[in-house]
Scaffold this motif. Structure first.
Motif, short mmCIF file in Angstrom:
data_model
loop_
_atom_site.label_atom_id
_atom_site.label_comp_id
_atom_site.label_asym_id
_atom_site.label_seq_id
_atom_site.Cartn_x
_atom_site.Cartn_y
_atom_site.Cartn_z
N VAL A 146 0.86 -1.18 0.00
CA VAL A 146 0.00 0.00 0.00
C VAL A 146 0.89 1.23 0.00
O VAL A 146 2.00 1.21 0.54
CB VAL A 146 -0.96 0.00 1.22
CG1 VAL A 146 -0.19 0.02 2.53
CG2 VAL A 146 -1.93 1.17 1.16
N ILE A 192 1.11 5.15 1.19
CA ILE A 192 0.51 6.12 2.10
C ILE A 192 1.15 7.47 1.84
O ILE A 192 2.21 7.80 2.37
CB ILE A 192 0.71 5.72 3.58
CG1 ILE A 192 0.11 4.34 3.84
CG2 ILE A 192 0.11 6.76 4.51
CD1 ILE A 192 0.41 3.80 5.23
N TRP A 252 0.28 -4.22 4.28
CA TRP A 252 -0.70 -4.93 5.10
C TRP A 252 -0.31 -6.40 5.20
O TRP A 252 0.24 -6.96 4.25
CB TRP A 252 -2.09 -4.88 4.45
CG TRP A 252 -2.79 -3.57 4.39
CD1 TRP A 252 -3.07 -2.85 3.26
CD2 TRP A 252 -3.36 -2.83 5.47
NE1 TRP A 252 -3.77 -1.71 3.57
CE2 TRP A 252 -3.96 -1.67 4.92
CE3 TRP A 252 -3.42 -3.03 6.85
CZ2 TRP A 252 -4.62 -0.72 5.71
CZ3 TRP A 252 -4.07 -2.09 7.64
CH2 TRP A 252 -4.66 -0.95 7.08
N PHE A 294 -3.57 7.91 8.23
CA PHE A 294 -4.08 7.03 7.18
C PHE A 294 -5.04 5.99 7.76
O PHE A 294 -6.12 5.74 7.20
CB PHE A 294 -2.92 6.35 6.47
CG PHE A 294 -3.32 5.20 5.59
CD1 PHE A 294 -3.86 5.42 4.34
CD2 PHE A 294 -3.15 3.88 6.02
CE1 PHE A 294 -4.23 4.35 3.52
CE2 PHE A 294 -3.52 2.82 5.22
CZ PHE A 294 -4.07 3.05 3.97
N LEU A 295 -4.64 5.39 8.87
CA LEU A 295 -5.52 4.40 9.50
C LEU A 295 -6.83 5.02 9.96
O LEU A 295 -7.92 4.46 9.75
CB LEU A 295 -4.80 3.73 10.68
CG LEU A 295 -3.73 2.71 10.35
CD1 LEU A 295 -3.07 2.20 11.62
CD2 LEU A 295 -4.31 1.55 9.55
N ARG A 347 -8.21 7.75 8.83
CA ARG A 347 -8.95 8.16 7.63
C ARG A 347 -9.59 6.95 6.94
O ARG A 347 -10.61 7.08 6.27
CB ARG A 347 -7.98 8.87 6.69
CG ARG A 347 -8.60 9.68 5.57
CD ARG A 347 -7.57 10.56 4.91
NE ARG A 347 -6.52 9.82 4.24
CZ ARG A 347 -5.22 9.89 4.57
NH1 ARG A 347 -4.83 10.66 5.57
NH2 ARG A 347 -4.33 9.18 3.89
N SER A 348 -8.97 5.79 7.12
CA SER A 348 -9.48 4.56 6.50
C SER A 348 -10.60 3.92 7.31
O SER A 348 -11.10 2.86 6.91
CB SER A 348 -8.33 3.56 6.33
OG SER A 348 -7.33 4.09 5.47
N GLY A 349 -10.96 4.54 8.42
CA GLY A 349 -12.10 4.07 9.18
C GLY A 349 -11.79 3.23 10.40
O GLY A 349 -12.71 2.71 11.04
#
Length: 295
Positions: free
Chosen positions: A48, A50, A57, A126-127, A129-131
């Motif tokens: 991934v 960022i 992952w 990022f985490l 923002r990714s939910g």
């Protein structure tokens, strides 16, 4: 094979690949010794990006993909990679029953402080923002990555942001002033980390004019109040033992819940070699249980 011969075999591996001169060669060496044993066949990996930072992952079968371990590798801020720590990170995710996100933060001396910490903050955002809910994120790291973990936690706290549910630190480097007594008393038994080498790393990472008491680089000197529960794992054969024990004392005095584990005969960041070393696997099981308890 008995435990003593296991750790002796790791010592022999390290002795067979002495630290070379030059950052490129040193990075190659750590990648090589960290990846001697490959990732298990049942692990799923996914690259991934960022915001320009390479990351990866991983997930083991049966793990909860809504929970994540954000991991920062060691290497003195100057070496280490996703590759060198892949076996450690993926097996930690298995032990905790979570997915993992490993970060290839920028390295010194090409990218000096605060580049690595800035990348750590980008990964956290990022985490979020990714939910991922903050209470479903664990942050961890070994050696310099342990110091980065603490620096990220204190930075988030100072910003009034939500904090991860807990922190996991393996052999953390917490004091760039190099004032720990075990830098001298454990020098003869530590096959990896010595005071002169740490001084070279600190010079490369900080450059001129940075106060080495700055809590962003020496989190031992930070105000630690308000941090989430911490697990600190360190070996008894480490020059950085005092960086860990003094941190545990300081965090405990600041009313942080601290679990401190000192592993007999173990060397710096020994869970790296979990494929060969029983104590490496056992340390990851203990860390997994800690993360499961809190997440």
């Amino acid at each position: 094979m008995d435990d003593q011969s296991d750790i002796d075999a790791i010592r022999e591996l390290l002795a067979s690949k002495q630290r070379p001169v030059g950052w490129a060669a040193r990075r190659q060496r750590l990648d090589e010794i960290g990846s001697v044993w490959p990732v298990a066949d049942d692990i799923t990996l996914e690259a991934v990006d960022i915001d320009g930072i390479a990351a990866e992952w991983s997930i083991a079968p049966g793990s909860d993909a809504s929970r994540v371990l954000l991991y920062f590798h060691g290497g003195g801020y100057c070496s280490g990679s996703i590759r060198s720590h892949r076996r450690l990170v993926t097996e930690a995710g298995r032990a905790a029953g979570v997915r993992t996100l490993a970060i290839a933060y920028r390295l010194a001396p090409e990218a000096r402080f605060p580049a690595a910490l800035d990348d750590a903050m980008k990964a956290w955002r990022f985490l979020r923002r990714s939910g991922f809910a903050a209470e479903r994120i664990v942050v961890g790291g070994d050696s310099a990555g342990g110091g980065m973990t603490l620096a990220l936690l204190t930075s988030l706290r100072d910003q009034g942001a939500a904090l991860p549910v807990c922190g996991w630190l393996i052999s953390p480097w917490t004091d760039m002033t190099l004032s720990g007594a075990t830098l001298a008393t454990k020098d003869s038994v530590d096959p990896l980390i010595h005071a002169a080498y740490l001084a070279e790393l600190a010079d490369a990472y900080l450059g001129p004019g940075i106060d080495r008491h700055d809590p962003r680089v020496s989190p031992l000197h930070a105000d630690l109040k308000g941090l989430p529960p911490l697990l600190i794992q360190v070996g008894s054969a480490e020059t950085l033992l005092a960086d860990a024990t003094r941190l545990a004392e300081a965090a405990g005095a600041a009313n942080v819940a601290v679990t401190m584990e000192i592993w007999p005969r173990m060397i710096h960041a020994w869970p790296l070699w979990n494929a060969r070393l029983k104590e490496g696997r056992e340390a990851l099981v203990a860390a997994g249980a800690f993360m499961r308890q809190h997440i």
